[in-house]
Design an enzyme around this catalytic site. Sequence first.
Site, mmCIF file in Angstrom:
data_model
loop_
_atom_site.group_PDB
_atom_site.id
_atom_site.type_symbol
_atom_site.label_atom_id
_atom_site.label_comp_id
_atom_site.label_asym_id
_atom_site.label_seq_id
_atom_site.Cartn_x
_atom_site.Cartn_y
_atom_site.Cartn_z
ATOM 1 N N GLU A 51 0.620 -1.293 -0.023
ATOM 2 C CA GLU A 51 -0.042 -0.031 0.173
ATOM 3 C C GLU A 51 0.697 1.318 0.065
ATOM 4 O OE1 GLU A 51 -0.580 -2.734 1.927
ATOM 5 O OE2 GLU A 51 -2.499 -3.223 1.705
ATOM 6 N N PHE A 113 -10.650 -7.601 15.638
ATOM 7 C CA PHE A 113 -9.629 -8.048 14.772
ATOM 8 C C PHE A 113 -9.330 -6.761 13.803
ATOM 9 C CE2 PHE A 113 -9.158 -10.187 10.444
ATOM 10 C CZ PHE A 113 -7.751 -10.475 10.748
ATOM 11 N N GLN A 114 -8.119 -6.662 13.672
ATOM 12 C CA GLN A 114 -7.509 -5.546 12.885
ATOM 13 C C GLN A 114 -7.793 -4.105 12.891
ATOM 14 O OE1 GLN A 114 -8.429 -6.871 8.605
ATOM 15 N NE2 GLN A 114 -6.443 -7.955 8.537
ATOM 16 N N VAL A 383 15.712 8.935 -2.476
ATOM 17 C CA VAL A 383 16.295 9.757 -1.381
ATOM 18 C C VAL A 383 17.465 9.016 -1.068
ATOM 19 C CG1 VAL A 383 16.146 10.338 1.126
ATOM 20 C CG2 VAL A 383 14.280 10.891 -0.660
ATOM 21 N N PHE A 468 24.543 7.686 1.354
ATOM 22 C CA PHE A 468 24.112 9.009 1.767
ATOM 23 C C PHE A 468 24.370 9.114 3.209
ATOM 24 C CE2 PHE A 468 21.418 12.679 2.529
ATOM 25 C CZ PHE A 468 22.108 13.239 1.567
#
Length: 575
Positions: A51, A113-114, A383, A468
């Site tokens: 996601e 749940f969740q 980045v 970096f």
Amino acid sequence: MGKQNVAESLVETLVAAGVERIYGVSGDSLNGVTDAIRRRSDIRWIHVRHEETAAFAAGADAHLTGGLAVCAGSCGPGNLHLINGLYDAHRSRVPVLAIAAHIPTREIGGGYFQETHPELLFRECSHFCELVSHPEQFQNLLDVAVQTALSRRGVAVLVLPGDIALQPAVGRPPRLQAAPAAASVRPADAELERLAALVNGARKVTILAGAGCAGAHAELMEVAGRLRAPIVHAMRGKEFIEYDNPFDVGMTGLLGFSSGYHAMTSCDALLMLGTDFPYRQFYPQDIPVAQIDLRGEQIGRRTRVDIGLVGDVKTTLAALAPRLTPKSDSRHLERSLEHYRNARKGLDELASGESGRTPIHPQFVARVVDELAADDAIFSCDVGTPTIWAARYLTMNGRRRLLGSFTHGSMANALPQAIGAQLSHPGRQVISLSGDGGLAMLLGDLLSLRQLRAPVKIVLFRNDALAFVELEMKATGFVDFATDLHNPDFAKLAEAAGLLGVTAEQPEEVRPVIQQALDHPGPALVEVRVARQELSMPPTIQLEQIKGFTLYMVRAVLSGRGDEIIDLAKTNLIR
Ligand SMILES: Cc1cc2nc3c(=O)[nH]c(=O)nc-3n(C[C@H](O)[C@H](O)[C@H](O)COP(=O)(O)OP(=O)(O)OC[C@H]3O[C@@H](n4cnc5c(N)ncnc54)[C@H](O)[C@@H]3O)c2cc1C
Ligand SMILES: Cc1ncc(C[n+]2csc(CCOP(=O)(O)OP(=O)(O)O)c2C)c(N)n1
């Protein structure tokens, strides 16, 4: 309308608002939404593997199109994964709607749940974040969410329990079909007069310009011409400012050019236009500063400002230009341009790739990418050191675009942003400049490229380190630690994922393999073994000064001692 369920009504409204894609990962609580998409041909579900990728991709989509982009996650962990990409979109001020599916309404608050509380979790990375707890609320909240994302430029989150999504829609048709055209905003005449008096009275004016100058190129050139002012840009302004610009003296900041720094510290007045350049140490002290920004709350945020005007750059500069007395003295401009030419030459010399000389300079790789890429290529850069190479070696021309996680500064942005770029611009060449740490962080979405038939080209700067961070550690006196990467053969990995995978280990191989990848019709990964320690110093510094200036500068910036930098710069830079 009455026969639709809430999810169908959601999708219908989004289509009417011009949305063509929703990025996400499916899940039980999202079933109503994905099923509504499945049954339509005018909107596509973009199935990614994480996601976070969905949110970054939506952010890139919105940045490039200027319109609303949408991502979605299922309840609990599903939408929680969106969060880092949403922070990035929000802080980059691009309009993204996130649909956070939620647990059944009757269970909310019981530790089900969740269970999470998305309306709390996403509060900080959004302008609007509300829970739909009844179908009658739904249409209004959706309209406000869309309108808020578009008009305030940022993220809106709609928290939608799976059971509500399946209930009959009881509302009205959407009020909103599209965002209203952006208004022109300009300061009052008296304020413009004050600003004109300030810059007319100064002998040496420098302009610091940022992303707020998008769409105002002609006005910017006109004002710089009248003032004979060098233009320094901040990173997010690069794609809008650097091209066709006879006043360009490069970027400022730690990754910038010494000429950018010099132009800002040697002027009598600084004019800031649509920029939120964050590093205080690089601003001049004790000279008048004027700032124009569309958002009043941005004024004076980074440095003391004498005149702050609220307006959009385009309209404000158009109104300001006739009030400016053309300057006849070009010496400040000429000196700054000369400094820039020297700085540019120093950087160009670093971008060499002599046959047989390894390890390959990453600068050379970036230069070759720049030369071979299409005139309208879309680049993203991770980045890490890829941000440096993009800032210094990619040439913008008004058609090319550049994406990064410049404000939020999150690793692993380049591949997901490239996915959003490619899906929203199927005909364009999309190139991700990836770090080996960055690519590995969201590696799962390498698999999405084949599944989505997205012909993204990944140029991987393989230095077997979080380079970096290693550079920062060395510069600040830490022993470098926890930065080693024991990497796989990424080209083989790409081949296994259905991409073209090629490698360059010698400088003479760089150009042919990048060309091969660009010519390949599908997705491709070019793994280039580059030098691990390539100090990214402002280029006009002599070797013996590196210790005395640049490393010190890193240290001083990190610890906030900017005044000392300026003293050092005076002795080392301004010669
Ligand atoms: C590893 C790393 C290193 C970095 N190093 C550097 C560096 O050395 N130098 C550097 O410059 N950056 C650097 N950055 C990026 C930096 O963090 C900032 O994101 C960047 O400098 C901000 O650029 P900006 O001012 O153009 O854009 P923004 O921060 O987006 O600011 C734009 C401003 O314009 C305003 N605005 C928007 N539209 C309009 C309009 N139409 N009219 C008027 N105002 C408008 C906005 O309200 C905002 O205040 C680095 C980032 C990373 C990840
Ligand atoms: C999500 C996240 N974690 C950690 C960091 C700190 N950080 C900034 S750059 C960087 C290293 C990036 O490594 P890589 O992608 O390999 O690029 P390199 O600098 O080696 O070229 C790290 C760990 C960050 N910015 N974002």
